[in-house]
Design an enzyme around this catalytic site. Structure first.
Site, short mmCIF file in Angstrom:
data_model
loop_
_atom_site.label_atom_id
_atom_site.label_comp_id
_atom_site.label_asym_id
_atom_site.label_seq_id
_atom_site.Cartn_x
_atom_site.Cartn_y
_atom_site.Cartn_z
N TRP A 184 42.32 40.23 40.47
CA TRP A 184 43.64 40.86 40.62
C TRP A 184 44.70 39.75 40.57
O TRP A 184 44.56 38.71 41.21
CB TRP A 184 43.78 41.63 41.94
CG TRP A 184 45.20 42.05 42.11
CD1 TRP A 184 45.84 43.05 41.45
CD2 TRP A 184 46.20 41.42 42.93
NE1 TRP A 184 47.17 43.08 41.80
CE2 TRP A 184 47.41 42.10 42.72
CE3 TRP A 184 46.17 40.35 43.82
CZ2 TRP A 184 48.60 41.74 43.35
CZ3 TRP A 184 47.35 39.99 44.47
CH2 TRP A 184 48.56 40.69 44.22
N GLU A 225 41.43 44.56 38.31
CA GLU A 225 42.20 45.51 39.14
C GLU A 225 43.65 45.61 38.68
O GLU A 225 44.37 44.62 38.65
CB GLU A 225 42.15 45.06 40.61
CG GLU A 225 42.94 45.96 41.55
CD GLU A 225 42.95 45.46 43.00
OE1 GLU A 225 42.44 44.34 43.26
OE2 GLU A 225 43.48 46.17 43.86
N LYS A 227 47.66 47.33 38.72
CA LYS A 227 48.66 47.63 39.73
C LYS A 227 49.90 48.20 39.06
O LYS A 227 50.15 47.96 37.89
CB LYS A 227 48.99 46.33 40.48
CG LYS A 227 49.81 46.54 41.72
CD LYS A 227 49.70 45.35 42.66
CE LYS A 227 50.59 45.53 43.85
NZ LYS A 227 50.33 44.57 44.91
N ASP A 258 42.52 50.69 42.75
CA ASP A 258 42.98 50.59 44.13
C ASP A 258 43.82 51.83 44.41
O ASP A 258 44.75 52.16 43.65
CB ASP A 258 43.80 49.30 44.30
CG ASP A 258 44.27 49.07 45.73
OD1 ASP A 258 44.87 49.99 46.31
OD2 ASP A 258 44.08 47.96 46.25
N HIS A 261 47.65 51.78 44.11
CA HIS A 261 48.25 51.17 42.93
C HIS A 261 48.70 52.15 41.86
O HIS A 261 48.72 51.82 40.67
CB HIS A 261 47.28 50.14 42.34
CG HIS A 261 47.13 48.93 43.20
ND1 HIS A 261 46.47 47.79 42.80
CD2 HIS A 261 47.59 48.67 44.45
CE1 HIS A 261 46.50 46.90 43.76
NE2 HIS A 261 47.17 47.40 44.78
N HIS A 285 39.03 50.07 45.36
CA HIS A 285 39.60 49.51 46.57
C HIS A 285 40.19 50.70 47.31
O HIS A 285 41.23 51.21 46.90
CB HIS A 285 40.73 48.52 46.26
CG HIS A 285 40.28 47.12 46.15
ND1 HIS A 285 41.14 46.08 45.94
CD2 HIS A 285 39.04 46.57 46.26
CE1 HIS A 285 40.46 44.95 45.90
NE2 HIS A 285 39.19 45.22 46.08
N ASP A 293 52.75 50.70 48.48
CA ASP A 293 51.40 50.15 48.52
C ASP A 293 51.23 49.36 49.81
O ASP A 293 51.05 48.14 49.80
CB ASP A 293 51.20 49.26 47.27
CG ASP A 293 49.82 48.66 47.21
OD1 ASP A 293 48.89 49.23 47.81
OD2 ASP A 293 49.68 47.59 46.58
N ASP A 295 48.95 49.36 52.25
CA ASP A 295 47.63 48.96 52.74
C ASP A 295 47.40 49.28 54.21
O ASP A 295 46.93 48.45 54.97
CB ASP A 295 47.38 47.47 52.45
CG ASP A 295 47.28 47.19 50.96
OD1 ASP A 295 46.31 47.66 50.35
OD2 ASP A 295 48.18 46.52 50.40
N ASP A 325 40.28 47.97 51.00
CA ASP A 325 41.37 47.00 50.88
C ASP A 325 42.56 47.48 51.71
O ASP A 325 43.42 48.18 51.22
CB ASP A 325 41.76 46.83 49.41
CG ASP A 325 42.80 45.74 49.22
OD1 ASP A 325 43.07 44.99 50.18
OD2 ASP A 325 43.37 45.64 48.10
C1 RNT Z 1 46.94 43.67 45.87
C2 RNT Z 1 45.56 44.07 45.52
C3 RNT Z 1 44.48 43.09 45.90
C4 RNT Z 1 44.68 42.45 47.25
C5 RNT Z 1 43.51 41.63 47.74
C6 RNT Z 1 43.86 40.77 48.91
O1 RNT Z 1 47.85 44.67 45.70
O2 RNT Z 1 45.27 45.31 46.07
O3 RNT Z 1 43.25 43.71 45.79
O4 RNT Z 1 44.98 43.41 48.22
O5 RNT Z 1 42.98 40.91 46.71
ZN ZN Z 2 43.25 46.02 45.97
#
Ligand code: RNT
Ligand code: ZN
Length: 423
Positions: A184, A225, A227, A258, A261, A285, A293, A295, A325
């Protein structure tokens, strides 16, 4: 009534619909969740010349007791793992290497910097996964890495990604289970680009360089990955969904989705079946975006249940590599891991206890009344009794009993850390 009695009673409810509860639990036991190490220390890592978190991601909160050494992080992970049913994996980032006070540039990282992790993984019977770290570094300060206009910067990150794949292959070889290496990158622009194509061409070339190095898939599997936006890359992200989906499928790599994302009303659960039609495997993720986003810790919400259902009803438990994640520094971090991971497992159990074949048939028959009615009724079936029994059988605390264990750990271990730091 005892846990067992509750279970036996609940089991009958599910059996009425032809659900084999014992088989469901057996299946669930086999599903590894890749638990991200970075919830334990707010994505800080252990680099000797540690930099502030960058890359357009952010951790908020200052709950005391975060891990600041590899020993502490492993101990915290062990605590969390002891509260989560099943055998799982731990997902590392390159910044979690141990260089013992030496400054080792990221393009010079080697398997030896991760040997403590491997020894620990062996002791705890865990698989390991890996991520190159293309943020929190002076060479990522302008928000560009593999797509950087400066070839020297790109080459540095290409070397880092190759080094990372080799470290992951070492994990795979040592632990007898292939590591997933997920790339990523934060690359993007805050404001409207005048050229979207050129950076994407550069990213494509960089990835080609990284993957030129042939590594046996017995040891390492690669994922990319995508985004939508980040802090400071609101207008444009080079590695968008279409970019990586195209790249992954053309080059036999895994797409990693993810859940934070995508556009706010776009859901990953709806992508799984489509993507699995065209590729053997897929990586996730699982996160929880709140307005952005963000998390947040994963909860058992509609989307998590839907993700579980999509994986299970499409018979894809061995095709979807489930990783987590999230990073919340405002609550006890061991609790955060425990809550999020237990929820992920709960969503799979919920799906395994759903009479999916029957519901599919209703849809085929055009019987949408029964489809909706039953899907809603199953929500209040005695799922909790089966979950409690599973936890008990797997030797982990039942219901909220795990919270007492986290509190004792906080008192005995985490709170001491704070005192140590203040002293
Ligand atoms: C960031 C991505 C990525 C990170 C990690 C720490 O938006 O989701 O995966 O969260 O690599
Ligand atoms: Zn991620």
């Amino acid at each position: 009534m005892s846990i067992k009695e509750n279970y036996e009673k609940a089991k009958k409810d599910y059996e009425k619909w032809g659900v084999d509860v014992e088989a469901a639990l057996e299946k669930l036991k086999q599903v590894p969740i890749s638990i991200h190490c970075w919830q334990g220390d707010d994505v800080s890592g252990f680099e000797t010349n540690q930099q502030e978190l960058s890359g357009g991601i952010d951790v908020t909160g200052n709950y005391p007791g975060k891990a600041t050494t590899p020993e502490e992080l492993r101990s915290d992970l062990e605590k969390a793992l002891s509260l989560i049913p099943g055998k799982h994996r731990v997902n590392l980032h390159a910044i979690y290497g141990e260089t013992h006070g030496e400054v080792v540039e990221r393009d010079e990282l080697e398997p030896k910097h991760f040997e403590n992790w491997v020894a620990w993984a062996k002791e705890n019977q865990l698989g390991l996964d890996f991520n190159p770290t293309l943020f929190s570094h002076p060479k990522a300060d302008d928000g560009l890495t593999l797509a950087h206009p400066d070839k020297e910067v790109r080459d540095f990150w290409i070397r880092h990604c190759i080094a990372s794949r080799k470290i992951a292959a070492y994990f795979g070889k040592e632990l007898g289970t292939p590591a997933l290496t997920n790339i990523w990158i934060p690359d993007g622009y805050k404001d409207i680009p005048s050229d979207r194509l050129t950076p994407r061409k550069r990213l494509k070339d960089s990835l080609d360089e990284i993957f030129k190095e042939d590594i046996d898939e017995k040891y390492n599997v690669d994922a990319v990955e995508s985004k939508l936006f980040g802090i400071g890359s609101e207008a444009y992200v080079v590695g968008s969904h279409e970019f990586y989906m195209g790249y992954a499928w053309k080059n036999n790599k895994l797409c990693l989705l993810d859940t934070g994302h995508y556009h706010p009303t776009e859901v990953v659960s709806n992508k799984i079946s489509a993507m699995l039609l065209y590729s053997d495997k897929l990586a996730l993720h699982v996160s929880r975006p709140v307005r952005w986003d963000s998390d947040h810790v994963v909860i058992l919400d509609d989307e998590l249940r839907e993700i579980g259902l999509e994986i299970v009803r499409n018979d894809a438990l061995d095709r979807v590599m489930i990783g987590l994640d999230f990073f919340d520094a405002s609550i006890n971090r061991v609790a955060a891991w425990t809550i999020g991971t237990r929820n992920m497992i709960k969503s799979l159990l919920y799906a395994l206890l759903t009479p999916n074949e029957h519901l599919k048939q209703l849809q085929e028959d055009g019987n949408f009344t029964d489809r909706l009615a039953l899907m809603e009724e199953f929500k209040t079936y005695p799922f909790g009794a089966i979950w409690d029994y599973y936890c008990d059988q797997m030797g982990v605390p039942v219901k909220e009993a795990w919270l007492d264990e986290v509190k004792s750990y906080e008192e005995a271990v985490l709170s001491k850390r704070q005192t140590k730091k203040e002293a």
